[in-house]
Write a protein that holds these residues in place. Structure first.
Motif, PDB file in Angstrom:
ATOM      1  N   MET A 136       0.838  -1.203   0.000  1.00 52.03           N
ATOM      2  CA  MET A 136       0.000   0.000   0.000  1.00 52.03           C
ATOM      3  C   MET A 136       0.874   1.255   0.000  1.00 52.03           C
ATOM      4  O   MET A 136       0.631   2.196  -0.759  1.00 52.03           O
ATOM      5  CB  MET A 136      -0.908  -0.017   1.238  1.00 52.03           C
ATOM      6  CG  MET A 136      -1.779   1.218   1.401  1.00 52.03           C
ATOM      7  SD  MET A 136      -3.153   1.237   0.210  1.00 52.03           S
ATOM      8  CE  MET A 136      -3.943   2.795   0.635  1.00 52.03           C
ATOM      9  N   GLN A 137       1.889   1.259   0.827  1.00 50.78           N
ATOM     10  CA  GLN A 137       2.815   2.389   0.911  1.00 50.78           C
ATOM     11  C   GLN A 137       3.492   2.630  -0.436  1.00 50.78           C
ATOM     12  O   GLN A 137       3.600   3.778  -0.904  1.00 50.78           O
ATOM     13  CB  GLN A 137       3.854   2.086   1.999  1.00 50.78           C
ATOM     14  CG  GLN A 137       4.703   3.255   2.439  1.00 50.78           C
ATOM     15  CD  GLN A 137       5.702   2.841   3.513  1.00 50.78           C
ATOM     16  OE1 GLN A 137       6.544   1.960   3.311  1.00 50.78           O
ATOM     17  NE2 GLN A 137       5.608   3.445   4.674  1.00 50.78           N
ATOM     18  N   ASP A 138       3.943   1.558  -1.073  1.00 48.40           N
ATOM     19  CA  ASP A 138       4.621   1.676  -2.368  1.00 48.40           C
ATOM     20  C   ASP A 138       3.674   2.183  -3.460  1.00 48.40           C
ATOM     21  O   ASP A 138       4.036   3.043  -4.269  1.00 48.40           O
ATOM     22  CB  ASP A 138       5.204   0.329  -2.790  1.00 48.40           C
ATOM     23  CG  ASP A 138       6.355  -0.109  -1.894  1.00 48.40           C
ATOM     24  OD1 ASP A 138       6.906   0.740  -1.168  1.00 48.40           O
ATOM     25  OD2 ASP A 138       6.699  -1.314  -1.915  1.00 48.40           O
ATOM     26  N   LEU A 139       2.442   1.647  -3.460  1.00 47.53           N
ATOM     27  CA  LEU A 139       1.473   2.073  -4.472  1.00 47.53           C
ATOM     28  C   LEU A 139       1.124   3.547  -4.328  1.00 47.53           C
ATOM     29  O   LEU A 139       1.031   4.278  -5.325  1.00 47.53           O
ATOM     30  CB  LEU A 139       0.205   1.217  -4.371  1.00 47.53           C
ATOM     31  CG  LEU A 139       0.295  -0.198  -4.948  1.00 47.53           C
ATOM     32  CD1 LEU A 139      -0.911  -1.023  -4.519  1.00 47.53           C
ATOM     33  CD2 LEU A 139       0.391  -0.161  -6.464  1.00 47.53           C
ATOM     34  N   LEU A 140       0.936   3.992  -3.093  1.00 45.72           N
ATOM     35  CA  LEU A 140       0.637   5.412  -2.860  1.00 45.72           C
ATOM     36  C   LEU A 140       1.763   6.295  -3.368  1.00 45.72           C
ATOM     37  O   LEU A 140       1.520   7.315  -4.023  1.00 45.72           O
ATOM     38  CB  LEU A 140       0.413   5.663  -1.368  1.00 45.72           C
ATOM     39  CG  LEU A 140      -0.988   5.412  -0.823  1.00 45.72           C
ATOM     40  CD1 LEU A 140      -0.978   5.473   0.707  1.00 45.72           C
ATOM     41  CD2 LEU A 140      -1.985   6.417  -1.385  1.00 45.72           C
ATOM     42  N   ALA A 141       2.995   5.900  -3.074  1.00 41.38           N
ATOM     43  CA  ALA A 141       4.149   6.693  -3.496  1.00 41.38           C
ATOM     44  C   ALA A 141       4.262   6.725  -5.015  1.00 41.38           C
ATOM     45  O   ALA A 141       4.499   7.785  -5.610  1.00 41.38           O
ATOM     46  CB  ALA A 141       5.427   6.111  -2.879  1.00 41.38           C
ATOM     47  N   ARG A 142       4.054   5.581  -5.641  1.00 42.53           N
ATOM     48  CA  ARG A 142       4.206   5.500  -7.096  1.00 42.53           C
ATOM     49  C   ARG A 142       3.075   6.225  -7.824  1.00 42.53           C
ATOM     50  O   ARG A 142       3.306   6.940  -8.810  1.00 42.53           O
ATOM     51  CB  ARG A 142       4.271   4.035  -7.523  1.00 42.53           C
ATOM     52  CG  ARG A 142       5.606   3.379  -7.159  1.00 42.53           C
ATOM     53  CD  ARG A 142       5.486   1.912  -6.836  1.00 42.53           C
ATOM     54  NE  ARG A 142       4.947   1.128  -7.921  1.00 42.53           N
ATOM     55  CZ  ARG A 142       4.641  -0.164  -7.814  1.00 42.53           C
ATOM     56  NH1 ARG A 142       4.822  -0.790  -6.659  1.00 42.53           N
ATOM     57  NH2 ARG A 142       4.164  -0.820  -8.836  1.00 42.53           N
TER      58      ARG A 142
END
Length: 358
Positions: free
Chosen positions: A341-347
């Motif tokens: 989730m953290q990675d998707l938000l950042a990307r």
């Protein structure tokens, strides 16, 4: 030499004694020695050390003393693992002089406070309210109490309407909890801004004043964004209660829906949106798998307590092994879901997903 160490120890004791209880605790919590000891113990494989940062171990120990439910403990463990990773990365950035304005450090403190609030470990709730059961909460509306009166009223309306079946009530409960998490994050950020505004009044140096103004400006902008996000989330819940779930919707998990809405609002091409949709489908499957293990963990906990009362050693041993396996699997999946989730938000916030990331 020994006398010198004694004098130093007495001096340290006097300094800590002169501090207020809160500051003395903070001094102990954030001491370099405590963190180094925790890291060394972790490297040695000491069983009772879960994290390499002392304050995270203190939170973990407190949660266990307060007897959080197994699912809540697994969730907390995942959140603390994410916090640990972020704090260790920040230490490297700070050593390289890459956080001069303290923005990343402030975000870490805010995230830590969110964790404390989320699991009622901030001292504002008594231990009785902590022992909640995920599955029971999902299915029994009478035991679901939300801090926000408007949210509680809306939940009661939803669960007494007869519009939702058991599976939909389960999904709806996730949506409400997701919204409450957002509200708590918003309030913590608002408190952070308020405290910094008070500090700003006492700043003397012009350079410090300018840096603080820039910081407060960015925080006010973030606060407005979070407030809009909370309002939009609440309106979604109201619409959902009125209209029910859309069978033709691309997704049903609230975190995935939020990411999909973010993607659709951005300037992605049709092909890029198709790639994002596939990525989010995989992510939703991972979330559902995590929920499945949460439920299995809770059922295993209930069965283990039942077997303990019977006193059958063979069954007890088997159930303990299964419970331990489910606990570790739930922790592992929880971490993967939150990190994804953290990675998707950042990307997504940067404007896209490259093909090698999918």
């Amino acid at each position: 030499m020994a006398a010198g160490w004694v004098r130093l120890a007495l001096l340290a004791g006097c300094v800590l004694g002169a501090l207020s209880p809160g500051r003395a605790q903070a001094a102990r919590t954030y001491s370099r020695e405590a963190n180094q000891a925790a890291a060394a113990a972790a490297e040695r494989g000491t069983a009772d050390i879960e994290f390499r940062i002392a304050k995270l171990n203190q939170v973990w120990d407190k949660a266990q003393r307060l007897q959080l439910s197994p699912v809540k403990q697994a969730e907390l463990h995942s959140d603390l693992k994410i916090q640990e990773k972020d704090e260790l990365n920040w230490k490297k950035l700070k050593a390289d002089g890459l956080d001069e304005d303290g923005e990343k450090e402030a975000k870490l403190r805010r995230n830590f406070n969110v964790i404390l609030t989320k699991y009622r470990l901030d001292g504002r709730k008594d231990a009785v309210s902590l022992d909640t059961n995920y599955v029971k909460d999902s299915m029994d509306s009478e035991n679901d109490v939300f801090d926000d009166p408007k949210l509680e009223k809306l939940w009661n309306k939803a669960t007494t309407s007869g519009k939702f079946n058991d599976d939909e009530v389960r999904k709806l409960r996730r949506e409400f909890q997701h919204h409450q998490d957002k509200v708590e994050e918003y309030h913590i950020l608002r408190e952070t801004v308020s405290r910094n505004e008070d500090i700003h009044q006492n700043v003397i140096s012009p350079s410090e004043a300018h840096m603080k103004e820039d910081f407060l400006h960015s925080k006010h902008a973030e606060l407005k964004d979070k407030h809009r996000n909370v309002q939009a989330s609440f309106e979604r819940l109201r619409t959902l209660i009125h209209q029910g779930y859309d069978e033709n919707s691309e997704f049903s998990e609230p975190r995935v829906l939020e990411l999909w809405d973010m993607a659709k609002r951005s300037n992605f091409t049709g092909d890029e949106l198709d790639s994002i949709k596939e990525e989010l489908k995989h992510f939703e499957t991972k979330i559902e798998k995590h929920y499945h293990y949460q439920e299995q963990l809770d059922l295993s906990h209930q069965k283990l307590k039942h077997v303990e009362t019977i006193g059958d050693k063979e069954h007890l041993s088997r159930n303990k092994e299964k419970y331990a396996m489910l606990t570790e699997k739930t922790k592992e999946l929880g971490y993967k879901v939150k990190k994804h989730m953290q990675d998707l938000l950042a990307r997504l916030s940067k404007g896209g997903l490259s093909h090698n990331e999918l």
